[in-house]
Design an enzyme around this catalytic site. Sequence first.
Site: not given
Length: 513
Positions: A233, A237-238, A257, A293
């Site tokens: 995401g 967030g990560g 990722e 991505c």
Amino acid sequence: MITGKNLIAGSWEQTVQSSIFHTVNPKTNQALPTAFQEATSDQIDTAVAAAEVSFETYASTSFEERATFLQTIQEELQSHQQFILETYQEESALPEGRAQGEFQRTLAQIQRFIELLQKGSLAEIKIHTQGPDLRKMNYPIGPIAVFGASNFPLAFSTAGGDTISALAAGCPVVVKAHPFHAGTSELVADCIAKALVKCNLPQGIFSHLGGQSHKIGSLLVSHPKIKGVGFTGSFSGGKALYDLAQKRKEPIPVFAEMGSINPIFIFENKLKTDFSLAETLAQSVTMGTGQFCTNPGLIVVCDPSGTHDLAAEISQHTSELSLPPMAHDSIQKKFDLQIDELKSEGKLKSVYSSGNCSAVVGSIDAKEFIKNKKLSEEVFGPFTLVVNCLSVSQMLEVAMALEGQLTATLLGEKEDNRDLKMLLSKLQSKVGRILFEGVPTGVAVTEAMQHGGPFPASTDSRFTSVGTDAIYRWLRPVAFQDCPNELLPDALKNENPLGILRNVDGNLTTAAL
């Protein structure tokens, strides 16, 4: 039938006090009818506790038993394919072809892990008999929290690569479904739950939690019985999940990722000889409405004569396209905001907006790009920035200014090999996958694939989230010294009952000791 409930260790639970939310059809921007329940803190605790209780039993299952479980998941998905794909398209607005393709990719990923289990190579057996008797193999790390991705409702979500690789490793999984496609996620979760029953495995091996609140993810990652996290995401967030995991009493690995601008470097000879280049790039930038991505968000061009306006050429092709809406209105709004900011700053040399869709192509001189670090940040969506360089040395400067990336692409001709080699030496420390033909969109699900890169592309560049090597995120080595043969795991026993390839005193063999 979609219930909107949470799956807690085999039981679809309804909680009256839960907050509710709805998924939205991106084409109509209208809420879909099913009310989904936010998982409660008690449900999170119960799910994780059940995962921990089932861990020892599941970790001790044979590779054959796990392969049968994955095969049963495959069969359940196939038997519910029509309803899954109908819901997928309703919640994502992605076309039927994309839905079918992603569904087949999901099945193919599972098949790869079935074959890996059948070979037994994930154990990575090493035996040393000269001196102390040492026997080492990989062992699952424990219950894993997996977060569904917004842009891949199947392949990177409930039965996607993170979940299936963890299950193949012998780790129970608690999935936090993405709220954009909660219905699709529930249908897939039900297939996994049915497979557990058919395989007579503990129900605590898999749970499925819904919700929009960040609190659910925070509670899940902070839970002391969770031993690892898989996430695909945004960077914000990560990184938030990673920071949370490192503050625990027992820090745990977070394999996140988090995105990439996937630069493409184009040499002058390629510009002169590839007459379909602009069209190819336009297709790559807009694939999936820019929600892959690996879409190229940066195109670095060496054009000393200044005779090529690649940004304008790409824009001509994007203007002819009709793209489906993004997966959710919030993604579109953020994209629009970032584009407005780029335009208002006045740093770009030119900006081309498509009249038919949301695609945008910008251009800037290399000197200005290098000065402004913000221009190298990801704009998630159908956008790319063309950086015009006057020399190869400027291309090298641009490469050095970049942070970690999932991919980089080098496009040149044979006579550019000397310069390509110089650029390659700069990029190897910054990139997970380097391409010399084509465009970076899409990944091959094989052992040789590397989908990950140095920070901020991912949190641990040593691992991949695509391909069978993704399993090694959820395994750790355990060594047995002078252990009686009858107490050893089957993979390490003298007689090699599994018949797998083992490294014995430096030699690869399937023979018994």
